[in-house]
Design an enzyme around this catalytic site. Sequence first.
Site, PDB file in Angstrom:
ATOM      1  N   ARG A 121       0.808  -1.237   0.000  1.00  0.00           N
ATOM      2  CA  ARG A 121       0.000   0.000   0.000  1.00  0.00           C
ATOM      3  C   ARG A 121       0.840   1.287   0.000  1.00  0.00           C
ATOM      4  NH1 ARG A 121      -3.455  -3.200   3.279  1.00  0.00           N
ATOM      5  NH2 ARG A 121      -5.085  -3.989   1.900  1.00  0.00           N
ATOM      6  N   LYS A 143       4.937  11.805 -10.888  1.00  0.00           N
ATOM      7  CA  LYS A 143       4.211  10.937 -11.826  1.00  0.00           C
ATOM      8  C   LYS A 143       4.948   9.615 -11.945  1.00  0.00           C
ATOM      9  CE  LYS A 143       1.757  14.226 -14.678  1.00  0.00           C
ATOM     10  NZ  LYS A 143       1.574  14.844 -16.018  1.00  0.00           N
ATOM     11  N   GLU A 185      13.140  19.656 -22.528  1.00  0.00           N
ATOM     12  CA  GLU A 185      12.240  19.917 -21.384  1.00  0.00           C
ATOM     13  C   GLU A 185      12.677  21.200 -20.656  1.00  0.00           C
ATOM     14  OE1 GLU A 185       9.423  18.456 -20.872  1.00  0.00           O
ATOM     15  OE2 GLU A 185       9.610  16.511 -21.865  1.00  0.00           O
ATOM     16  N   LYS A 227       9.695  23.674 -12.159  1.00  0.00           N
ATOM     17  CA  LYS A 227       8.770  22.539 -12.083  1.00  0.00           C
ATOM     18  C   LYS A 227       8.220  22.418 -10.658  1.00  0.00           C
ATOM     19  CE  LYS A 227       7.342  18.159 -13.363  1.00  0.00           C
ATOM     20  NZ  LYS A 227       7.449  16.952 -14.131  1.00  0.00           N
ATOM     21  N   GLU A 237      -2.424  17.693 -11.048  1.00  0.00           N
ATOM     22  CA  GLU A 237      -2.793  18.097 -12.413  1.00  0.00           C
ATOM     23  C   GLU A 237      -4.287  18.353 -12.607  1.00  0.00           C
ATOM     24  OE1 GLU A 237      -0.519  16.132 -15.404  1.00  0.00           O
ATOM     25  OE2 GLU A 237      -1.731  16.959 -17.009  1.00  0.00           O
ATOM     26  N   ARG A 241      -0.886  22.657 -13.648  1.00  0.00           N
ATOM     27  CA  ARG A 241       0.178  21.741 -14.057  1.00  0.00           C
ATOM     28  C   ARG A 241       0.097  21.403 -15.545  1.00  0.00           C
ATOM     29  NH1 ARG A 241       2.544  16.632 -10.670  1.00  0.00           N
ATOM     30  NH2 ARG A 241       3.937  15.891 -12.292  1.00  0.00           N
ATOM     31  N   ASN A 245       2.521  20.504 -20.169  1.00  0.00           N
ATOM     32  CA  ASN A 245       2.304  19.725 -21.398  1.00  0.00           C
ATOM     33  C   ASN A 245       2.594  20.546 -22.647  1.00  0.00           C
ATOM     34  OD1 ASN A 245       1.510  17.373 -20.129  1.00  0.00           O
ATOM     35  ND2 ASN A 245      -0.548  18.176 -19.819  1.00  0.00           N
ATOM     36  N   HIS A 248       3.626  19.011 -25.875  1.00  0.00           N
ATOM     37  CA  HIS A 248       3.507  17.559 -25.715  1.00  0.00           C
ATOM     38  C   HIS A 248       2.295  16.965 -26.435  1.00  0.00           C
ATOM     39  CE1 HIS A 248       6.683  18.080 -22.839  1.00  0.00           C
ATOM     40  NE2 HIS A 248       6.680  16.801 -22.506  1.00  0.00           N
ATOM     41  N   HIS A 252       3.658  14.035 -28.252  1.00  0.00           N
ATOM     42  CA  HIS A 252       3.387  12.622 -27.934  1.00  0.00           C
ATOM     43  C   HIS A 252       2.899  11.868 -29.170  1.00  0.00           C
ATOM     44  CE1 HIS A 252       2.877  13.294 -23.357  1.00  0.00           C
ATOM     45  NE2 HIS A 252       3.981  12.627 -23.585  1.00  0.00           N
ATOM     46  N   HIS A 264      11.754  11.164 -26.964  1.00  0.00           N
ATOM     47  CA  HIS A 264      10.686  12.009 -26.426  1.00  0.00           C
ATOM     48  C   HIS A 264      10.993  13.504 -26.650  1.00  0.00           C
ATOM     49  CE1 HIS A 264       7.471  13.297 -23.795  1.00  0.00           C
ATOM     50  NE2 HIS A 264       8.340  14.026 -23.113  1.00  0.00           N
TER      51      HIS A 264
HETATM   52  N1  GLY Z   1       5.993  16.088 -17.403  1.00  0.00           N
HETATM   53  C1  GLY Z   1       4.800  16.759 -17.109  1.00  0.00           C
HETATM   54  C2  GLY Z   1       4.398  16.672 -15.668  1.00  0.00           C
HETATM   55  O1  GLY Z   1       5.151  16.177 -14.851  1.00  0.00           O
HETATM   56  O2  GLY Z   1       3.318  17.076 -15.335  1.00  0.00           O
END
Ligand code: GLY
Length: 365
Positions: A121, A143, A185, A227, A237, A241, A245, A248, A252, A264
């Site tokens: 958990r 993430k 990035e 960031k 998000e 946030r 993107n 992206h 993507h 990427h």
């Molecule tokens: N790479 C985008 C984020 O971490 O939200």
Amino acid sequence: MFELQIKIPASMAGGYKVIIGTDILGSLWQTIERDYPKLNKFVVTDENLSSSGWLAKLTGEVNIPAFIIAPAGEISKNINTVISIIESMEKAYLGRDTLVVALGGGTVGDIAGFAASIFKRGVPVLHIPTTTIAQADSAIGGKTGVDSSLSKNAFGTFWHPVGVYIDVSALATLDERQFRAGLVESVKHTIIADGEYFNWFESNLNSILEQNPVVLEQLAMRNCKIKGRVVEADPYEKNQRRMLNYGHTIGHAVEAASGFKLLHGEAVAIGIIGACLIELELKLAKNDKLERIRGLLKKIGVPVTLPGNLDDKIVMELIKHDKKAVNKWPRFALTTEIGQVYSPGGQYAVEVNPELVGKILKRLR
Ligand code: GLY
């Protein structure tokens, strides 16, 4: 050497420390033991970091249980690897008093973070990112995830780390193409958040490419600050946030349409130019912004046009499958000036007409 604090009140640790330095890997284990004396440690890394000696450099003489992902890379980013990691933690008799230490690039961080988030958990994870993309982006923000046979990060969680410890000298063993692609990035951060950082990046590009450690530490610090600020404001998000993107949505789709032959960051570079073209069409931004950004990306050595063999229709189809799509069409993060994100009515991702996106794909040739 830099040290920052990122505050995530809703997370297990309430926030986390980011340490940035040069040639610090050999002493990081002592720092980890000092910071987390009560926790057992389990390292997740990959065969590249193990064979290049970075794992041994981190743990030194101490015998720490570790899982080495093999083969390295996206091919191992699946649920079977997570099962193997969790079973090897069980075989080592580890419990909830365990700290997972992820040593590696974005793929290692995503897999290890996900395994940590579901082991008994959830146990804490600490990231030691070793690539430009992981040091700028993926190690910060919590993430995690692995791919299904159908899509990227189909299994995933938000699992904020308890710490991010960055040694910029780890970048020396990174392949040149990966090094350059990961810088995109950072360029994204400059465009969405900080025009002065864009100027600094332009002026210091040669030192960045030569891997001057003082400049690399400043680069990492500026990325983590930007960031970190965005993630502090919107850790899960919900809105703000989404500005991360930028580039992206097209990026993507282009990455997938290339069969992941484009890295990427390379695909995101094309996506950033796509976003700039949309901004021009919508009269949000001027042509000189596009030209400065295009010039910088070209100097980094990443593509700024769609490769001839990529079919627009396939790219459009993939855009519709974007995981952030609402009613089969994603929203786009856009900017007005370099350093200024577009947020009408406080919304950080906006609707763009699919016909306009189709037109932009043609102009990206
Ligand atoms: N790479 C985008 C984020 O971490 O939200």
